[in-house]
Design an enzyme around this catalytic site. Structure first.
Site, PDB file in Angstrom:
ATOM      1  N   HIS A 115      43.180   0.131   3.264  1.00  0.00           N
ATOM      2  CA  HIS A 115      43.019   1.585   3.218  1.00  0.00           C
ATOM      3  C   HIS A 115      42.825   2.142   4.620  1.00  0.00           C
ATOM      4  O   HIS A 115      42.218   1.520   5.490  1.00  0.00           O
ATOM      5  CB  HIS A 115      41.887   1.988   2.277  1.00  0.00           C
ATOM      6  CG  HIS A 115      40.498   1.715   2.754  1.00  0.00           C
ATOM      7  ND1 HIS A 115      39.749   2.644   3.448  1.00  0.00           N
ATOM      8  CD2 HIS A 115      39.692   0.634   2.622  1.00  0.00           C
ATOM      9  CE1 HIS A 115      38.556   2.150   3.712  1.00  0.00           C
ATOM     10  NE2 HIS A 115      38.493   0.920   3.226  1.00  0.00           N
ATOM     11  N   ASP A 127      35.608   0.048   8.967  1.00  0.00           N
ATOM     12  CA  ASP A 127      35.943   0.282   7.558  1.00  0.00           C
ATOM     13  C   ASP A 127      36.772   1.561   7.411  1.00  0.00           C
ATOM     14  O   ASP A 127      36.210   2.629   7.270  1.00  0.00           O
ATOM     15  CB  ASP A 127      34.655   0.400   6.751  1.00  0.00           C
ATOM     16  CG  ASP A 127      34.892   0.545   5.260  1.00  0.00           C
ATOM     17  OD1 ASP A 127      36.013   0.268   4.795  1.00  0.00           O
ATOM     18  OD2 ASP A 127      33.946   0.941   4.552  1.00  0.00           O
ATOM     19  N   GLU A 161      40.659   5.483  -0.736  1.00  0.00           N
ATOM     20  CA  GLU A 161      39.992   4.278  -1.249  1.00  0.00           C
ATOM     21  C   GLU A 161      38.507   4.544  -1.417  1.00  0.00           C
ATOM     22  O   GLU A 161      37.888   4.090  -2.393  1.00  0.00           O
ATOM     23  CB  GLU A 161      40.227   3.114  -0.280  1.00  0.00           C
ATOM     24  CG  GLU A 161      39.742   1.753  -0.790  1.00  0.00           C
ATOM     25  CD  GLU A 161      38.322   1.409  -0.378  1.00  0.00           C
ATOM     26  OE1 GLU A 161      37.845   0.316  -0.749  1.00  0.00           O
ATOM     27  OE2 GLU A 161      37.653   2.226   0.315  1.00  0.00           O
ATOM     28  N   GLU A 162      37.949   5.281  -0.468  1.00  0.00           N
ATOM     29  CA  GLU A 162      36.515   5.532  -0.495  1.00  0.00           C
ATOM     30  C   GLU A 162      36.101   6.456  -1.640  1.00  0.00           C
ATOM     31  O   GLU A 162      34.904   6.595  -1.919  1.00  0.00           O
ATOM     32  CB  GLU A 162      36.052   6.126   0.848  1.00  0.00           C
ATOM     33  CG  GLU A 162      36.299   5.228   2.060  1.00  0.00           C
ATOM     34  CD  GLU A 162      35.425   3.984   2.093  1.00  0.00           C
ATOM     35  OE1 GLU A 162      34.687   3.738   1.111  1.00  0.00           O
ATOM     36  OE2 GLU A 162      35.489   3.258   3.103  1.00  0.00           O
ATOM     37  N   ASP A 190      40.580  -5.409   4.270  1.00  0.00           N
ATOM     38  CA  ASP A 190      39.626  -4.304   4.289  1.00  0.00           C
ATOM     39  C   ASP A 190      38.373  -4.781   5.012  1.00  0.00           C
ATOM     40  O   ASP A 190      37.582  -5.541   4.450  1.00  0.00           O
ATOM     41  CB  ASP A 190      39.309  -3.907   2.847  1.00  0.00           C
ATOM     42  CG  ASP A 190      38.447  -2.659   2.751  1.00  0.00           C
ATOM     43  OD1 ASP A 190      38.004  -2.157   3.792  1.00  0.00           O
ATOM     44  OD2 ASP A 190      38.222  -2.191   1.614  1.00  0.00           O
ATOM     45  N   HIS A 282      29.584   2.527   6.497  1.00  0.00           N
ATOM     46  CA  HIS A 282      29.576   3.879   5.930  1.00  0.00           C
ATOM     47  C   HIS A 282      28.641   4.817   6.701  1.00  0.00           C
ATOM     48  O   HIS A 282      28.056   5.735   6.119  1.00  0.00           O
ATOM     49  CB  HIS A 282      29.203   3.849   4.450  1.00  0.00           C
ATOM     50  CG  HIS A 282      30.331   3.422   3.562  1.00  0.00           C
ATOM     51  ND1 HIS A 282      30.257   3.450   2.189  1.00  0.00           N
ATOM     52  CD2 HIS A 282      31.569   2.944   3.856  1.00  0.00           C
ATOM     53  CE1 HIS A 282      31.398   3.015   1.675  1.00  0.00           C
ATOM     54  NE2 HIS A 282      32.208   2.700   2.672  1.00  0.00           N
TER      55      HIS A 282
END
Length: 431
Positions: A115, A127, A161-162, A190, A282
């Site tokens: 992603h 990420d 994706e998130e 990923d 994140h």
């Protein structure tokens, strides 16, 4: 990578690594070394895009579209056939970018993806800028080396994706059945540059038939580097899930997210025990300084190895797969069994019989796990290792060539100590 739900907690199981470099499979071409500086240059571009667009590259934001435009422009210039696939999520338009190298059998597709979106909190350079950038440089190397593969190579950079694997799920669900059937395997990348890295390979246990072959291909380059790997059950946490749900063999690499590195893992891989694999997961600090260059380099080379190996080698016929998905409780201080009856397999079992095990248990150091052949021969898989870690999700290779394949095989699990219980969630035999 999506936030891990408690019910999908990944169990990490160490696997043995050959001491000598793995030989290339017959019919494959040697994979090139991927210059990590080139991968870092792509990450620098993604960081600049985030800086210019509110600090992130999230779905529905200008930074995501700028990221897609950057990747697509590089691929178009290299000679790829590219397309943007729009979809809607949360009232905003998102895009998947699909790029196909226009050589090889179009009915026999090997696909790789990751992603491209970040969370809104930060630029998402690990990420999943790391997987996206590594894929981009491998794709550009396919072009610069003018690779003429036997199979068609297709890359995907997924959106949203998130937000729950939205883009990849939309892509797979939009494919007619005849097009899905052309995809012979999907490998997912990923997070491959975590600052306190692990070297995880997606476990084939519980995945569609053919996934064991992908797992072994992804393990091989690390064995050649002398880097031990562990299997991980990623569950429905990343974009491989939509492909697995459609029955397509899947595999992948992962250097870890919010999980905590154990002392044993730090001894094996270096880094800091008791700290997250990615403390900026994140978060706003997931910037270009949040990358372990050695892990990024190793994983980029492993991705190239997988693409070269899977696209240039003749596909071996997959043997039959048998499984028992029935839950079996493992009470404290007890021994339980789960049977699989094998029929229709001529002759003996193979010398590399793959035994996939999925066990939930609160202390896997209590467990002794054996597979028992139809004639009663016992092959030990796990003998109270792993200390205080929980769960046992792994694929073991057993030399069962002395055993007749047909008959009832049994997985036997003994809880050898007090205070902890568990469940056999399922197990499988891949001949």
């Amino acid at each position: 990578m999506r936030t891990l739900l408690p019910t999908l907690a990944a169990a990490l199981v160490a696997v043995g690594v050959a001491s000598a470099p793995a030989a290339a499979a017959p019919g494959t071409l040697a994979a090139p070394d991927i210059p990590v500086a080139n991968v870092q240059a792509h990450l620098a571009q993604l960081q600049s895009i985030a800086n210019a667009n509110g600090g992130n590259r999230a779905h529905g934001r200008s930074g995501y579209r700028a990221s897609i435009d950057y990747v697509q422009a590089r691929l178009d210039a290299a000679g790829y056939t590219t397309s943007l696939q729009p979809f809607t999520s949360g009232g905003a338009t998102g895009w998947n970018l699909i790029a196909e190298w226009p050589r090889g059998d179009a009915n026999d597709v090997i696909m790789a993806g990751g992603h491209l979106d970040s969370v809104t909190a930060g630029p998402g350079i690990n990420d999943n800028g790391s997987g996206s950038a590594a894929l981009l440089e491998v794709a550009l190397t396919v072009a610069s080396q003018n690779l003429d593969p036997a199979k068609r190579i297709r890359f995907g950079w997924w959106g949203a994706e998130e937000r729950g694997l939205v883009g990849s799920t939309f892509y797979v669900n939009s494919l007619p059945a005849t097009e899905r059937a052309k995809i012979k395997g999907y490998v997912n990348f990923d997070m491959v540059g975590s600052p306190n890295p692990a070297y995880f390979v997606y476990s084939s246990s519980g995945q569609p038939p053919g996934s064991t072959d992908l797992q072994h291909v992804l393990e091989a380059p690390f064995a050649a580097m002398g880097v031990p790997t562990e299997l991980t059950s990623v569950g429905g946490r990343s974009d491989h899930a939509a492909f697995a749900n459609a029955g397509i063999p899947t595999g992948g690499l992962f250097t870890g997210a919010e999980g905590i590195k154990s002392s044993a893992q730090a001894q094996k891989w270096g880094g800091t025990a008791g700290q997250a694999f990615d403390r900026c997961y994140h978060a706003s600090c997931d910037t270009s300084s949040n990358i372990n260059v050695t892990a990024l380099d190793r994983n980029s080379d492993a991705i190239a190895y997988a693409i070269w190996t899977l696209s240039t080698a003749a596909t071996p016929p997959a043997g039959p797969r048998f499984e028992n998905p029935t839950d079996v409780a493992i009470p404290d201080l007890s021994t339980v069994e789960s049977p699989i009856t094998v029929t229709g397999v001529p002759g003996n079992a193979p010398g590399d019989l793959a035994v996939g095990v999925d066990i939930s248990h609160t202390y896997r150091g209590d467990l002794v796990v054996d597979v028992i052949a139809p004639d009663g021969s016992v092959y030990n898989l796990h003998n109270r290792s792993g200390g205080s870690a929980d769960n046992l999700v792994a694929t073991y290779t057993v030399n069962a060539s002395a055993e007749v394949a047909n008959g009832t095989w049994r997985l036997r699990v003994r809880d050898a100590a007090r205070a902890d219980t568990g469940t056999i969630n399922g197990w499988s035999l891949q001949f």
